[in-house]
Write an enzyme that holds these catalytic residues in place. Structure first.
Site, PDB file in Angstrom:
ATOM      1  N   CYS A   1       0.832  -1.207   0.000  1.00 18.03           N
ATOM      2  CA  CYS A   1       0.000   0.000   0.000  1.00 18.03           C
ATOM      3  C   CYS A   1       0.869   1.261   0.000  1.00 18.03           C
ATOM      4  O   CYS A   1       1.845   1.371   0.741  1.00 18.03           O
ATOM      5  CB  CYS A   1      -0.918  -0.006   1.223  1.00 18.03           C
ATOM      6  SG  CYS A   1      -1.993   1.441   1.277  1.00 18.03           S
TER       7      CYS A   1
ATOM      8  N   CYS B   1     -19.432  -5.632   3.972  1.00 16.20           N
ATOM      9  CA  CYS B   1     -18.696  -4.428   4.351  1.00 16.20           C
ATOM     10  C   CYS B   1     -17.402  -4.427   3.563  1.00 16.20           C
ATOM     11  O   CYS B   1     -16.798  -5.486   3.373  1.00 16.20           O
ATOM     12  CB  CYS B   1     -18.410  -4.429   5.853  1.00 16.20           C
ATOM     13  SG  CYS B   1     -17.466  -2.977   6.378  1.00 16.20           S
TER      14      CYS B   1
ATOM     15  N   CYS C   1     -19.086   2.672   8.713  1.00 16.17           N
ATOM     16  CA  CYS C   1     -18.329   2.007   9.777  1.00 16.17           C
ATOM     17  C   CYS C   1     -17.057   2.818   9.950  1.00 16.17           C
ATOM     18  O   CYS C   1     -16.246   2.893   9.026  1.00 16.17           O
ATOM     19  CB  CYS C   1     -18.012   0.562   9.351  1.00 16.17           C
ATOM     20  SG  CYS C   1     -16.878  -0.292  10.468  1.00 16.17           S
TER      21      CYS C   1
ATOM     22  N   ARG D   1     -17.577  -2.091  17.989  1.00 14.97           N
ATOM     23  CA  ARG D   1     -16.858  -3.350  17.756  1.00 14.97           C
ATOM     24  C   ARG D   1     -15.523  -3.393  18.493  1.00 14.97           C
ATOM     25  O   ARG D   1     -14.693  -2.496  18.341  1.00 14.97           O
ATOM     26  CB  ARG D   1     -16.629  -3.575  16.251  1.00 14.97           C
ATOM     27  CG  ARG D   1     -15.971  -4.929  15.949  1.00 14.97           C
ATOM     28  CD  ARG D   1     -16.047  -5.309  14.476  1.00 14.97           C
ATOM     29  NE  ARG D   1     -17.378  -5.112  13.991  1.00 14.97           N
ATOM     30  CZ  ARG D   1     -17.708  -4.256  13.033  1.00 14.97           C
ATOM     31  NH1 ARG D   1     -16.798  -3.539  12.441  1.00 14.97           N
ATOM     32  NH2 ARG D   1     -18.961  -4.115  12.671  1.00 14.97           N
TER      33      ARG D   1
HETATM   34 FE1  SF4 Z   1      -2.713   1.219   3.449  1.00 14.07          FE
HETATM   35 FE2  SF4 Z   1      -4.909   1.020   4.945  1.00 14.07          FE
HETATM   36 FE3  SF4 Z   1      -2.557   0.040   5.823  1.00 14.07          FE
HETATM   37 FE4  SF4 Z   1      -2.873   2.647   5.696  1.00 14.07          FE
HETATM   38  S1  SF4 Z   1      -4.048   1.242   7.000  1.00 14.07           S
HETATM   39  S2  SF4 Z   1      -1.070   1.504   4.950  1.00 14.07           S
HETATM   40  S3  SF4 Z   1      -4.174   2.855   3.888  1.00 14.07           S
HETATM   41  S4  SF4 Z   1      -3.717  -0.665   4.081  1.00 14.07           S
END
Ligand code: SF4
Ligand code: SAM
Ligand code: DTB
Length: 347
Positions: free
Chosen positions: A54, A129, A189, A278
């Site tokens: 990511c 979700c 959410c 949650r």
């Molecule tokens: Fe990526 Fe989500 Fe992890 Fe942040 S929380 S690094 S946006 S996967």
């Protein structure tokens, strides 16, 4: 039924945190029982449909390219494989199937497969979700049309602390996506993580941001930081801090105190009375007693199964044993829907 308040002030929320513990728990139980069935816990299952690699730099996350946590980046899972996992979750008694992708935002070319997944899981009779990062208005509309029930997008911490934890987006970016999700008619959410070395004032600011949204999120996940080696915050908690952007690299953070964690759940319950709260990540390293207190404080939903997205979860056997020991039972699929309907009535 009176409208849930969205005009909470920070001093009011701080005063709730400051209550004697027995008084706080009493208020939380009273609010909980006025709006939710006692002794019932919603079971949700998580699946990582696209793991790792990511582009965002969230300091807690093993899936960021900036982390060195040994998470292998994968492509978006095949639609059939996702539906197979959903069928297994349903057989195991789960009512909600939550799918997470390690994206800053989905690309338009990903959307047809995502839409097919939502339609397929819904056709099985489970709530859906998704958490895919930031959305454009068009993407939010596509998800709504596909029948997505909930979109998870956490604000994670207080506005003041946000840019210490994440530098690649702002809290306002997050709030913009939440507003798009709402506008598109998808249930929201949104919650965050405690135990990231924040102060009580940050926890007040975090709950204040959620509880003063124009409409409270239908689900509020409260995660306790799962410390992952190779992430900025995990290394600080595991005691191997390295040079990083959070300033002094020798600065350690400690695991959040159990009572303070339970107080945070109770304050979320009192300020957002109709929401499902949650007890999310972090249960694996939590004592049964702490989880029991969290349920008493008003948490009424958990993630079941052996795995969250990349880290371990308590596991079905441990959860079944805990619920049996506490005399709690799994919610039927209708209960959370009833809670959502109650929110529609007062909106
Ligand atoms: Fe990526 Fe989500 Fe992890 Fe942040 S929380 S690094 S946006 S996967
Ligand atoms: N990329 C999307 C996003 O950030 O919205 C979806 C997936 S992301 C992993 C979903 C949430 O998981 C984060 O917002 C954060 O609250 C939570 N999370 C991630 N890593 C965590 C950790 N180590 N401990 C506790 N919660 C964590
Ligand atoms: C949320 O608030 N917690 C879940 C879900 N929403 C997507 C994710 C927890 C992730 C924990 C760390 C991991 O397994 O990588």
């Amino acid at each position: 039924m009176t409208d849930p308040r969205t005009d909470w002030t920070r001093p009011e929320i701080a005063a709730l945190f400051d209550l004697p513990f027995d008084e706080l728990m009493f208020q939380a139980q009273t609010v909980h029982r006025a709006h939710h069935a006692a002794s019932q816990i919603q079971l949700c299952t998580l699946l990582s449909i696209k793991t790792g690699g990511c582009a965002e730099d969230c300091g807690y996350c093993a899936q960021s390219v900036k982390a060195d946590a040994g998470v292998k980046a994968t492509k978006l899972m095949d639609v059939r494989a996702v539906l197979q996992a959903a069928a297994q979750a349903k057989d195991a008694g789960s009512q909600r199937f939550c799918m997470g992708a390690a994206w800053r935002n989905p690309k338009d070319r990903d959307m047809p497969a995502i839409v097919e997944i939502v339609q397929g899981v819904r056709a099985m009779g489970m709530e859906t979700c998704m958490t895919l990062g930031m959305l454009t208005p068009k993407q939010a509309d596509m998800l709504a049309e596909a029948g997505l029930d909930y979109y998870n997008h956490n604000i994670d911490t207080s506005p003041e602390r946000y840019n210490e934890i994440i530098t690649t987006r702002t809290m306002d970016d997050r709030l913009d996506t939440l507003a798009e999700v709402r506008r598109a008619g998808i249930n929201v959410c949104s919650g965050g993580i405690v135990g990231m070395g924040e102060t009580r004032a940050d926890r007040v600011g975090f709950i204040h941001t959620l509880a003063t949204l124009p409409k409270h999120p239908e689900s509020v996940p409260i995660n306790a930081l799962v410390p992952v080696k190779g992430t900025v915050l995990g290394d600080r908690l595991i005691d191997t801090p390295t040079e990083d952007r959070l300033g002094d690299p020798t600065k350690k953070i400690s695991k959040i105190d159990d009572i303070e964690f339970v107080r945070t759940i109770a304050v979320a319950r009192i300020t957002m009375p109709l929401s499902m709260v949650r007890l999310s990540a972090g249960r694996e390293s939590m004592t049964e007693a702490c989880q029991a207190l969290a349920f008493m404080a008003g948490a009424n939903s958990i993630f079941t199964g052996d795995k969250l997205l990349t880290t371990a979860n308590a596991g079905d056997d441990a959860d079944a044993a805990l619920l049996a020991k506490l005399g709690l039972r799994a919610m039927t699929a209708e209960e959370p829907l009833r809670a959502c309907k109650a929110m529609e009535v007062v909106a």
